[in-house]
Motif scaffolding. Sequence first.
Motif, PDB file in Angstrom:
ATOM      1  N   UNK A  12     -33.167 -15.518  24.425  1.00  0.00           N
ATOM      2  CA  UNK A  12     -33.429 -16.442  23.322  1.00  0.00           C
ATOM      3  C   UNK A  12     -32.490 -17.638  23.374  1.00  0.00           C
ATOM      4  N   UNK A  13     -31.238 -17.403  23.742  1.00  0.00           N
ATOM      5  CA  UNK A  13     -30.290 -18.510  23.888  1.00  0.00           C
ATOM      6  C   UNK A  13     -30.782 -19.502  24.935  1.00  0.00           C
ATOM      7  N   UNK A  14     -31.300 -18.967  26.029  1.00  0.00           N
ATOM      8  CA  UNK A  14     -31.772 -19.817  27.118  1.00  0.00           C
ATOM      9  C   UNK A  14     -33.036 -20.574  26.726  1.00  0.00           C
ATOM     10  N   UNK A  15     -33.886 -19.947  25.927  1.00  0.00           N
ATOM     11  CA  UNK A  15     -35.108 -20.614  25.480  1.00  0.00           C
ATOM     12  C   UNK A  15     -34.784 -21.840  24.626  1.00  0.00           C
ATOM     13  N   UNK A  16     -33.737 -21.740  23.827  1.00  0.00           N
ATOM     14  CA  UNK A  16     -33.315 -22.878  23.007  1.00  0.00           C
ATOM     15  C   UNK A  16     -32.890 -24.042  23.900  1.00  0.00           C
ATOM     16  N   UNK A  17     -32.127 -23.724  24.948  1.00  0.00           N
ATOM     17  CA  UNK A  17     -31.680 -24.758  25.884  1.00  0.00           C
ATOM     18  C   UNK A  17     -32.856 -25.332  26.652  1.00  0.00           C
ATOM     19  N   UNK A  18     -33.756 -24.462  27.088  1.00  0.00           N
ATOM     20  CA  UNK A  18     -34.932 -24.915  27.830  1.00  0.00           C
ATOM     21  C   UNK A  18     -35.729 -25.924  27.009  1.00  0.00           C
ATOM     22  N   UNK A  19     -35.913 -25.632  25.734  1.00  0.00           N
ATOM     23  CA  UNK A  19     -36.667 -26.514  24.840  1.00  0.00           C
ATOM     24  C   UNK A  19     -35.938 -27.850  24.661  1.00  0.00           C
ATOM     25  N   UNK A  20     -34.638 -27.776  24.479  1.00  0.00           N
ATOM     26  CA  UNK A  20     -33.836 -28.985  24.294  1.00  0.00           C
ATOM     27  C   UNK A  20     -33.920 -29.889  25.525  1.00  0.00           C
ATOM     28  N   UNK A  21     -33.774 -29.293  26.708  1.00  0.00           N
ATOM     29  CA  UNK A  21     -33.820 -30.057  27.954  1.00  0.00           C
ATOM     30  C   UNK A  21     -35.191 -30.684  28.153  1.00  0.00           C
ATOM     31  N   UNK A  22     -36.230 -29.934  27.879  1.00  0.00           N
ATOM     32  CA  UNK A  22     -37.594 -30.452  28.011  1.00  0.00           C
ATOM     33  C   UNK A  22     -37.790 -31.681  27.130  1.00  0.00           C
ATOM     34  N   UNK A  23     -37.261 -31.635  25.911  1.00  0.00           N
ATOM     35  CA  UNK A  23     -37.399 -32.751  24.980  1.00  0.00           C
ATOM     36  C   UNK A  23     -36.610 -33.971  25.451  1.00  0.00           C
ATOM     37  N   UNK A  24     -35.416 -33.746  25.996  1.00  0.00           N
ATOM     38  CA  UNK A  24     -34.587 -34.847  26.498  1.00  0.00           C
ATOM     39  C   UNK A  24     -35.300 -35.577  27.634  1.00  0.00           C
ATOM     40  N   UNK A  25     -35.860 -34.805  28.555  1.00  0.00           N
ATOM     41  CA  UNK A  25     -36.527 -35.397  29.712  1.00  0.00           C
ATOM     42  C   UNK A  25     -37.803 -36.121  29.302  1.00  0.00           C
ATOM     43  N   UNK A  26     -38.568 -35.523  28.398  1.00  0.00           N
ATOM     44  CA  UNK A  26     -39.799 -36.174  27.922  1.00  0.00           C
ATOM     45  C   UNK A  26     -39.466 -37.485  27.207  1.00  0.00           C
ATOM     46  N   UNK A  27     -38.408 -37.465  26.413  1.00  0.00           N
ATOM     47  CA  UNK A  27     -37.977 -38.669  25.712  1.00  0.00           C
ATOM     48  C   UNK A  27     -37.528 -39.742  26.701  1.00  0.00           C
ATOM     49  N   UNK A  28     -36.804 -39.337  27.737  1.00  0.00           N
ATOM     50  CA  UNK A  28     -36.325 -40.297  28.736  1.00  0.00           C
ATOM     51  C   UNK A  28     -37.492 -40.954  29.463  1.00  0.00           C
ATOM     52  N   UNK A  29     -38.498 -40.151  29.804  1.00  0.00           N
ATOM     53  CA  UNK A  29     -39.667 -40.688  30.496  1.00  0.00           C
ATOM     54  C   UNK A  29     -40.439 -41.659  29.610  1.00  0.00           C
ATOM     55  N   UNK A  30     -40.581 -41.298  28.333  1.00  0.00           N
ATOM     56  CA  UNK A  30     -41.280 -42.173  27.387  1.00  0.00           C
ATOM     57  C   UNK A  30     -40.510 -43.477  27.184  1.00  0.00           C
ATOM     58  N   UNK A  31     -39.199 -43.368  27.028  1.00  0.00           N
ATOM     59  CA  UNK A  31     -38.350 -44.538  26.843  1.00  0.00           C
ATOM     60  C   UNK A  31     -38.458 -45.475  28.043  1.00  0.00           C
ATOM     61  N   UNK A  32     -38.435 -44.884  29.238  1.00  0.00           N
ATOM     62  CA  UNK A  32     -38.496 -45.696  30.450  1.00  0.00           C
ATOM     63  C   UNK A  32     -39.818 -46.438  30.572  1.00  0.00           C
ATOM     64  N   UNK A  33     -40.905 -45.748  30.254  1.00  0.00           N
ATOM     65  CA  UNK A  33     -42.221 -46.359  30.429  1.00  0.00           C
ATOM     66  C   UNK A  33     -42.542 -47.410  29.364  1.00  0.00           C
ATOM     67  N   UNK A  34     -41.852 -47.346  28.244  1.00  0.00           N
ATOM     68  CA  UNK A  34     -42.128 -48.306  27.180  1.00  0.00           C
ATOM     69  C   UNK A  34     -41.084 -49.423  27.091  1.00  0.00           C
ATOM     70  N   UNK A  35     -40.048 -49.336  27.929  1.00  0.00           N
ATOM     71  CA  UNK A  35     -39.013 -50.372  27.928  1.00  0.00           C
ATOM     72  C   UNK A  35     -39.482 -51.585  28.723  1.00  0.00           C
ATOM     73  N   UNK A  36     -38.977 -52.768  28.385  1.00  0.00           N
ATOM     74  CA  UNK A  36     -39.393 -53.990  29.093  1.00  0.00           C
ATOM     75  C   UNK A  36     -38.752 -54.108  30.464  1.00  0.00           C
TER      76      UNK A  36
END
Length: 339
Positions: free
Chosen positions: A302-326
Amino acid sequence: MVAKNASPSKGKAAVVSKANMANREELLDYYRQMLLIRRFEEKAGQLYGMGLIAGFCHLYIGQEAVVVGMEAAQIDEDSVITSYRDHGHMLAAGIPARDIMAELTGRATGCSGGKGGSMHMFSKEAKFYGGHGIVGAQVALGTGLAFAHQYENDNGVTIAYFGDGAANQGQVYESFNMASLWKLPIVYVIENNQYAMGTSVERASAEIELYKRGISFEIPGEQVDGMDVLAVKEAAERAIEHARSGKGPVLLEMKTYRYRGHSMSDPAKYRPKDEPKQVRETRDPIEHVKNLGLEHGLFSEDDLKVIDKEVKEIVADAAEFAQTSPEPDVSELMTDIYL
């Protein structure tokens, strides 16, 4: 198995035991950092396939334990320099995933303003001095950084990463000689992923035990299991303390493995077909930490699942930020250029 040394010794291989385990918080942090690098690189590979990352793109998948273990032994005064396989090193240095992904996609919000791309990222604030596309160039530059630390007497040590292919470059040995002669505070880290650009170490190097390369320069060397973050950390602590105490450079050979080709355009047909799969199943650095913690009751699934979810969100956010930045403004075309 060769017992670890109390301090780096000339031409001596070292394998660190598991007797000195990290605590729960440390082990979870190593797991999180390595997983972030792994998932970030997987996403970078996807964006490259979509045509959103131009030029070359060298992924760090499989080698995560090296940079995470080294970073765990460093202090704020230390500086880092590496080759073009640099995304993981920047993440380990604490540079936000958003800034790195935006740089990969050539956006103005990137850590180098979209001008460096995959191979030439830089962050003076994080004391991360590249990202260098010329094979072996970072070794000479890193030696210069070490001289600066010594000159300024700021207690800093330079960590200079390079690969097994760069280990045969002439400027590497010129740097070794100068660093040893002046006892510069530097740790040279050979990330030996065993194939350089596409040729095995056995076919390209007369001496395949690369930690011995510093012997003629009176530089102590150790060979370390680069797939084990705890082994890397322990070796890094010894090496960095040696350099910081004024005793001069140390050479660490990290025996590691990259799961992907040299770059995204490399099908890696030069190695046995089942080799990457075998390494993943038996020596994966992330699975190693996961299993170590679970076996010793330091954390739960369960501890690892929390980290897995957090990392997934960070990477998805980074990809979205990159694609929408000028993209950088055309007015930036001639800035940061020496004429």
